[in-house]
Enzyme design. Structure first.
Site, PDB file in Angstrom:
ATOM      1  N   GLU A 169      59.853   2.160 119.687  1.00 44.81           N
ATOM      2  CA  GLU A 169      60.875   2.958 118.986  1.00 44.81           C
ATOM      3  C   GLU A 169      61.547   2.028 117.981  1.00 44.81           C
ATOM      4  O   GLU A 169      62.068   0.984 118.359  1.00 44.81           O
ATOM      5  CB  GLU A 169      61.876   3.532 119.994  1.00 44.81           C
ATOM      6  CG  GLU A 169      61.241   4.506 120.990  1.00 44.81           C
ATOM      7  CD  GLU A 169      60.422   5.594 120.324  1.00 44.81           C
ATOM      8  OE1 GLU A 169      60.851   6.110 119.268  1.00 44.81           O
ATOM      9  OE2 GLU A 169      59.335   5.930 120.839  1.00 44.81           O
ATOM     10  N   CYS A 193      70.413   2.993 115.275  1.00 39.74           N
ATOM     11  CA  CYS A 193      69.183   3.444 114.613  1.00 39.74           C
ATOM     12  C   CYS A 193      69.409   4.834 114.034  1.00 39.74           C
ATOM     13  O   CYS A 193      68.777   5.219 113.070  1.00 39.74           O
ATOM     14  CB  CYS A 193      68.035   3.448 115.607  1.00 39.74           C
ATOM     15  SG  CYS A 193      68.412   4.399 117.068  1.00 39.74           S
TER      16      CYS A 193
HETATM   17  P1  NAD Z   1      64.613  -6.726 116.817  1.00 43.02           P
HETATM   18  O1  NAD Z   1      63.319  -6.094 116.446  1.00 43.02           O
HETATM   19  O2  NAD Z   1      65.045  -7.905 116.069  1.00 43.02           O
HETATM   20  O3  NAD Z   1      64.595  -7.137 118.357  1.00 43.02           O
HETATM   21  C1  NAD Z   1      64.310  -6.198 119.376  1.00 43.02           C
HETATM   22  C2  NAD Z   1      63.844  -6.948 120.609  1.00 43.02           C
HETATM   23  O4  NAD Z   1      62.604  -7.573 120.315  1.00 43.02           O
HETATM   24  C3  NAD Z   1      64.795  -8.056 121.046  1.00 43.02           C
HETATM   25  O5  NAD Z   1      64.827  -8.110 122.452  1.00 43.02           O
HETATM   26  C4  NAD Z   1      64.114  -9.289 120.496  1.00 43.02           C
HETATM   27  O6  NAD Z   1      64.442 -10.457 121.226  1.00 43.02           O
HETATM   28  C5  NAD Z   1      62.667  -8.935 120.702  1.00 43.02           C
HETATM   29  N1  NAD Z   1      61.694  -9.689 119.903  1.00 43.02           N
HETATM   30  C6  NAD Z   1      61.869 -10.285 118.706  1.00 43.02           C
HETATM   31  N2  NAD Z   1      60.715 -10.870 118.316  1.00 43.02           N
HETATM   32  C7  NAD Z   1      59.798 -10.627 119.276  1.00 43.02           C
HETATM   33  C8  NAD Z   1      58.428 -10.958 119.456  1.00 43.02           C
HETATM   34  N3  NAD Z   1      57.753 -11.670 118.555  1.00 43.02           N
HETATM   35  N4  NAD Z   1      57.807 -10.545 120.583  1.00 43.02           N
HETATM   36  C9  NAD Z   1      58.460  -9.801 121.501  1.00 43.02           C
HETATM   37  N5  NAD Z   1      59.762  -9.485 121.405  1.00 43.02           N
HETATM   38  C10 NAD Z   1      60.422  -9.875 120.292  1.00 43.02           C
HETATM   39  O7  NAD Z   1      65.709  -5.549 116.740  1.00 43.02           O
HETATM   40  P2  NAD Z   1      67.260  -5.670 117.044  1.00 43.02           P
HETATM   41  O8  NAD Z   1      67.913  -6.385 115.904  1.00 43.02           O
HETATM   42  O9  NAD Z   1      67.497  -6.137 118.412  1.00 43.02           O
HETATM   43  O10 NAD Z   1      67.682  -4.132 117.003  1.00 43.02           O
HETATM   44  C11 NAD Z   1      67.932  -3.433 115.833  1.00 43.02           C
HETATM   45  C12 NAD Z   1      66.749  -2.568 115.457  1.00 43.02           C
HETATM   46  O11 NAD Z   1      66.440  -1.690 116.529  1.00 43.02           O
HETATM   47  C13 NAD Z   1      67.032  -1.649 114.265  1.00 43.02           C
HETATM   48  O12 NAD Z   1      65.905  -1.629 113.434  1.00 43.02           O
HETATM   49  C14 NAD Z   1      67.255  -0.297 114.914  1.00 43.02           C
HETATM   50  O13 NAD Z   1      67.014   0.809 114.066  1.00 43.02           O
HETATM   51  C15 NAD Z   1      66.287  -0.351 116.045  1.00 43.02           C
HETATM   52  N6  NAD Z   1      66.626   0.608 117.108  1.00 43.02           N
HETATM   53  C16 NAD Z   1      65.837   1.703 117.270  1.00 43.02           C
HETATM   54  C17 NAD Z   1      66.132   2.641 118.238  1.00 43.02           C
HETATM   55  C18 NAD Z   1      65.273   3.847 118.427  1.00 43.02           C
HETATM   56  O14 NAD Z   1      65.407   4.519 119.456  1.00 43.02           O
HETATM   57  N7  NAD Z   1      64.404   4.160 117.493  1.00 43.02           N
HETATM   58  C19 NAD Z   1      67.243   2.448 119.059  1.00 43.02           C
HETATM   59  C20 NAD Z   1      68.028   1.307 118.876  1.00 43.02           C
HETATM   60  C21 NAD Z   1      67.710   0.380 117.886  1.00 43.02           C
END
Ligand code: NAD
Length: 514
Positions: A285, A319
């Site tokens: 997501e 999001c």
């Molecule tokens: P992010 O993608 O930076 O990180 C998300 C998670 O992924 C964190 O736990 C991070 O540590 C982990 N991560 C980072 N690199 C990784 C890798 N190489 N391998 C595995 N895990 C890794 O996102 P964020 O800054 O934490 O959150 C914000 C984003 O989330 C925004 O784009 C927002 O729109 C989205 N979001 C979407 C929803 C939805 O339901 N669609 C809900 C909430 C947030």
């Protein structure tokens, strides 16, 4: 079991509620700076390599210090989760459901404490924290009930001389990768769905909000989830995350976060590794570029309130946040005037102070990135509100509105994830829909109009996973608004909906000749 109902929100305006919240905040502050261990393969681990989490309202305050997993511990976490999965998978759904309900009760008991962790580690205001914690409780309650449904599926067609059955089995060991912006609700939602369905999990929380995850691990222990049914594997996404996603024993990955990381995880998980005997299932997501259309027949005051709330609640870091207001030509100027005065009244400052509508953004890096987008926006439109940092030692930003933005502009197309709203003029409703759909995302959207024909068209033609009519585009409620988006917003898994548990189950059909 009683029918599911959403958890009610506490009203912090009541002095007796506020007294409890303040007491919880003092209790949380008294724990600031504490060290937290990893939980892997049924035991606590310390590596000495510490991740420090800060209070974004007061960055000099250390909320927690967390031992970080290394590659070896990450491998152990998934290997042990895989080894324990058959044992956990054989527990009865009723037993697991009982644990999920106990987890809900424990979070409910500690609600103000959890609120206070969200206020201090994630920079949520009290009402936003309360919504997040309530949603976490809802997920436990809702998925518990859904599991009972999958435990007794409706009968199949019975062929003559046969008994025909369908049973739902867990998948195995999964990796949970939640974001920081709903640090409790999304973490609890994905984890509880996977566990109640009979899977083991390795949780890799965001490095911005590890303390909240450690507090949730306490709840899992207290609720009776066996020590090896879950692991808490805090560490860098790039190091630990890749190991967990790539491991051949990982059966599924549940990710919520940015488009960039989600696509990378999807690609890494798709590659077959030696010893891997399945295609990994990935739920990803991702981001949004959510629009609210304000039609010429809208109730303008309610549209202005909905846009401001959706764009600037939790500093635009949802999001589902509205980052584009698409406004019909005849009411454009009036809408902008009203929006400007509403935004001028929004208060920004430390999130623990009830008087502030907006707290800080999550980090200095996030603030820099958002300020950079504001500079880009200056060249793409006219800044009519905000436009810079807000005073204070936290990561504060002014709510910013940039008007007259073209649909090809970067601030109209790219997710900023901060308090920045682009306003664009549409010739008519057809044009507004065209603009709203002109994005690679498709998460939430809203339309304000009193014309039933316009609303009917929106239902059919606005291509988003979560459409809201005459209301704000944030604040999805478990059970009522199953959540997930189209296109680059992700796999549309519909968290909080009746189909969500299917992401964590595989169906087996059995035909017995009588
Ligand atoms: P992010 O993608 O930076 O990180 C998300 C998670 O992924 C964190 O736990 C991070 O540590 C982990 N991560 C980072 N690199 C990784 C890798 N190489 N391998 C595995 N895990 C890794 O996102 P964020 O800054 O934490 O959150 C914000 C984003 O989330 C925004 O784009 C927002 O729109 C989205 N979001 C979407 C929803 C939805 O339901 N669609 C809900 C909430 C947030």
């Amino acid at each position: 079991m009683t029918a599911f109902v959403n958890e009610p929100y506490a009203d912090f305006a009541k002095p007796e509620v506020w007294a409890l919240a303040e007491a919880a905040l003092s209790g949380v502050r008294a724990q600031f700076g504490r060290d937290y261990e990893l939980w892997i393969a049924g035991a606590a681990h310390r590596t000495g390599d510490l991740l420090t989490s800060l209070n974004p309202s007061h960055p000099a305050e250390v909320v927690g210090r967390h031992h970080k997993a290394n590659v070896e511990l990450a491998n152990r976490a998934i290997e042990d989760a895989h080894a324990y999965a058959p044992t956990w998978g054989q527990t009865s759904p009723a037993e697991r459901v009982e644990m999920a309900l106990r987890a809900a009760a424990l979070i409910r008991e500690r609600k103000f404490e959890f609120d206070a962790w969200l206020v201090t580690e994630a920079g949520k205001t009290w009402p936003e924290a309360e919504a997040d914690v309530s949603e976490a409780i809802d997920f436990c309650e809702y998925y518990a009930r859904q599991m009972m449904r999958y435990a007794e599926p409706p009968p199949l067609v019975q062929l003559p001389g046969e008994r025909d059955d369908l049973v739902y089995l867990p998948l195995g060991a999964g990796v949970m990768i939640p974001p920081w912006n709903f640090p409790l609700a999304i973490l609890v939602g994905m984890t509880m769905a996977a566990l109640v369905a009979g899977n083991t999990v390795v949780i890799k929380p965001s490095s911005e909000t590890p303390t909240i995850a450690a507090k949730f691990a306490e709840v899992l222990h207290a609720a009776g989830f066996p020590p090896r049914s879950f692991a808490l594997c805090i560490g860098s996404g790039a190091v630990v995350g890749d190991v967990l996603v790539e491991h051949p024993k990982t059966r599924f990955v549940s990710f919520t976060g940015s488009r960039e990381v989600g696509l990378r995880i999807n690609e890494l998980a798709a590659r077959h590794r030696p010893g891997q005997i399945w295609i990994k299932r990935v739920v990803a997501e991702m981001g949004g570029k959510d629009a609210i259309i304000v039609d010429r027949e809208a109730d303008l005051d309610s549209a202005v309130a909905g846009v401001a709330q959706s764009a600037f609640g939790f500093q635009g870091q949802k999001c589902s946040a509205c980052s584009r207001a698409i406004v019909d030509d005849p009411i454009y100027d009036e809408f902008l005037d009203k929006l400007q005065s509403r935004v001028a009244g929004l208060t920004v400052g430390p999130s623990e102070d009830l008087r502030n509508f907006m707290g800080p953004v999550i980090s200095e890096g996030a603030r820099r990135n958002i300020l950079n987008y504001i500079e880009i926006g200056r060249g793409e439109g006219r800044v009519v509100a905000g436009g810079g940092a807000a005073p204070g030692d936290g990561y504060f930003l002014q709510p910013t509105v940039i008007a007259g933005v073209d649909s090809k502009a970067r601030i109209f197309q790219e997710e900023i994830f901060g308090p920045v709203l682009a306003v664009t003029r549409a010739r008519d409703f057809s044009h507004a829909l065209e603009l709203a759909n002109d994005t690679e995302y498709g998460l939430t959207g809203a339309v304000y109009s009193r014309n039933p024909e316009t609303i009917h068209r929106a239902r059919k033609e606005f291509f988003v996973g979560n459409l809201y009519l005459n209301r704000k585009c944030t604040g999805a409620m478990v059970g009522a608004h199953p959540f997930g988006g189209f296109h680059m917003s992700g796999t549309d898994s519909k968290a909080g909906g009746p189909d969500y548990l299917l992401q964590f189950l595989q169906a087996k059909a059995i035909a017995e000749k009588l």
